[in-house]
Design a protein around this motif. Structure first.
Motif, PDB file in Angstrom:
ATOM      1  N   SER A   7       0.867  -1.167   0.000  1.00  0.00           N
ATOM      2  CA  SER A   7       0.000   0.000   0.000  1.00  0.00           C
ATOM      3  C   SER A   7       0.914   1.230   0.000  1.00  0.00           C
ATOM      4  O   SER A   7       1.635   1.476   0.966  1.00  0.00           O
ATOM      5  N   ILE A  41      -2.327   4.637  -2.052  1.00  0.00           N
ATOM      6  CA  ILE A  41      -3.407   4.841  -1.077  1.00  0.00           C
ATOM      7  C   ILE A  41      -4.377   5.847  -1.688  1.00  0.00           C
ATOM      8  O   ILE A  41      -3.976   6.951  -2.059  1.00  0.00           O
ATOM      9  N   SER A  72      -5.543   3.437   3.935  1.00  0.00           N
ATOM     10  CA  SER A  72      -4.783   2.258   3.528  1.00  0.00           C
ATOM     11  C   SER A  72      -5.408   0.986   4.079  1.00  0.00           C
ATOM     12  O   SER A  72      -5.529  -0.019   3.380  1.00  0.00           O
ATOM     13  N   ILE A  81       2.217  -0.578   4.585  1.00  0.00           N
ATOM     14  CA  ILE A  81       2.327   0.757   3.994  1.00  0.00           C
ATOM     15  C   ILE A  81       3.793   0.991   3.634  1.00  0.00           C
ATOM     16  O   ILE A  81       4.681   0.712   4.438  1.00  0.00           O
TER      17      ILE A  81
END
Lengths: 299, 208
Positions: A7, A41, A72, A81
């Motif tokens: 992400s 995202i 996210s 992330i």
């Protein structure tokens, strides 16, 4: 290797025609080669970097990164992330830590997030792209993709501050991290082993508000690269890159130096070594041209 | 905000350490400083601090409220985190400096025309407008933050850098027309407003 998906938090400076859009181009090229999928995202916002504190209090600043993490969680629930910008990574990771340590702050943050229809669980890993390369891909695999080793180039690995402190990369020291040097060697170039300004500060955002004080710091960073025989500097941080690249002429005018040192991203080096074109490696984004890399890319 | 300043003076009656603990981000840590000076020696802008961090911590304990809050010191922090990485007591010094800066600004005590205080405010205003930084407008507002004629001079001085960024497509004049931003601006702004409200309510009742 199987495709790896993340992400992705690109950050303001990586957007089209923004100051590190060249970083993004080379990251995309590098990731394609390494089968890394970056899922942006949706509708992410600015993290306020480390300079939002004059206007924003603690909670509004935490809410900024919390919104990105909540988005996210919603869009890519099973993916870590990943950020490419040092400040984006740091602000997000700091927010996560602060909210994990303080249940009241997390509750307050969620009250604010509810206004945007969001909720944060705060359970995701927040990682820098460099961590993905080192930990998920590994130096060996990174090296396997090299088609054009950057032989004969001597490169100063400028790690800078925020990819290094306070979190840093696992297994590396704050005072002398080696990962950038290892990457330089992985692509067949020679690292400046004794580059003493490796983790020195370029002034960060204060390059804008305190140009003279910051340029004095930048001068030393570049001078040390020359002293170590470097052909160019490589860095993982957009602020480091810009500060050490674009002020060289002003520094020359003030100090009588003759700096003309290219400053590239690790993703630029990897893209060129992976046999990609100058355009794919975003060499056209260099204010100070990296001619040696252009030559290799053009072969 | 000067009423707020008066309120705080009356509330804490000279106990500045308590005031900092209650109102400054990570202020609880101040009492942990053992005055070793590693932070001051590690700061890249160390020589430019009116009072380096170690001194600020002692001054807080000594109740030097005006000297600390009116100082330009905290605004010298480049957020390099050297002090945090090296502090033997683990104080989050960078954050405390940011917190002191925020608090002094809130009280109306931050030095006028301090360039980083101004730039940091411009940055916040810029990013909160659309949710993302508009680099062109940020640059221009920075050049002109000390007035029009000063702005023209700065812009001329910076013109080669701007041209370099334009030529490499790392800047675009089109951004003046709007540029990048979040789609859900409504939700974004509502979230920030709520966060501000919660924080203001909390500050109002702290330490009571």
């Amino acid at each position: 290797m199987a495709k790896k998906s993340y992400s992705f938090y690109p950050g303001c400076s990586s957007q089209k025609a923004a100051s590190s859009s060249n970083y993004q181009v080379s990251v995309d090229t590098m990731c394609k080669e390494l089968d890394i999928e970056l899922n942006e995202i949706p509708d992410w916002n600015c993290c306020s970097a480390s300079i939002g504190y004059a206007g924003g209090g603690e909670l509004p600043r935490l809410a900024l990164s919390a919104r990105n993490m909540a988005l996210s969680e919603e869009a890519h629930p099973d993916q870590d992330i990943v950020a490419t910008c040092a400040a984006c990574w740091l602000a997000t990771k700091e927010t996560q830590e602060r909210l994990n340590d303080n249940a009241d702050l997390l509750a307050e943050t969620n009250t604010a997030l509810a206004e945007a229809g969001l909720k944060l669980k705060n359970e995701k890993k927040v990682r820098h792209m460099v961590e993905v390369l080192i930990e998920d891909i590994g130096y060996e695999e990174l090296g396997k993709h090299v088609k054009k080793p950057l032989e004969g180039l001597k490169i100063a690995g400028y790690v800078g501050c925020q990819t290094n402190r306070p979190f840093g990369i696992a297994g590396e020291s704050f005072e002398n991290p080696k990962y950038l040097d290892k990457m330089i060697e992985t692509v067949g170039a020679e690292a400046c082993d004794n580059y003493e300004k490796k983790v020195s500060c370029c002034g960060g955002a204060l390059a804008f508000s305190e140009p003279e004080k910051s340029q004095a710091l930048i001068k030393e960073i570049i001078e040390s690269a020359y002293d170590n025989g470097a052909d160019m500097i490589v860095t993982p941080c957009p602020v480091c890159q810009m500060n050490t690249e674009v002020y060289q002429e002003q520094i020359n005018a003030k100090y009588g130096t003759k700096f003309k040192m290219p400053v590239v991203y690790y993703s630029t080096l990897l893209s060129v070594a992976y046999g990609k074109s100058a355009k794919e490696a975003a060499l056209d984004g260099q204010v100070i041209r990296a001619k040696q890399l252009e030559e290799i890319a053009g072969k | 905000m000067s009423n707020y300043n008066q309120e705080m003076i009356e509330k804490y009656r000279g106990n500045f350490l308590k005031e900092v603990q209650d109102n400054v981000e990570e202020g609880d840590w101040v009492k942990m400083c053992m005055q070793c000076g590693v932070c001051s020696g590690s700061c890249p802008l160390g020589p430019h601090w009116e009072h380096p961090p170690q001194e600020i911590f002692m001054m807080i304990r000594a109740g030097k409220r005006d000297e600390v809050l009116q100082s330009s010191s905290m605004w010298m922090c480049t957020s390099c985190y050297n002090c945090i990485a090296r502090c033997p007591r683990g104080l989050p010094i960078t954050h405390i400096m940011h917190g002191l800066a925020t608090y002094s600004k809130r009280l109306g005590l931050a030095p006028k025309n301090q360039p980083t205080a101004k730039f940091a405010q411009l940055f916040w205003d810029n990013l909160t407008r659309t949710g993302r930084v508009n680099e062109l407008k940020l640059g221009l507002s920075l050049y002109f933050m000390n007035g029009f004629s000063e702005g023209i001079k700065t812009a001329l001085k910076m013109k080669d850098i701007g041209l370099g960024m334009l030529k490499t497509k790392r800047m675009t004049p089109m951004e003046i027309l709007g540029g990048h931003g979040c789609k859900d601006k409504k939700g974004f702004h509502a979230m920030l407003k709520k966060a501000q409200e919660i924080e203001e309510a909390r500050i109002g009742k702290s330490g009571s």
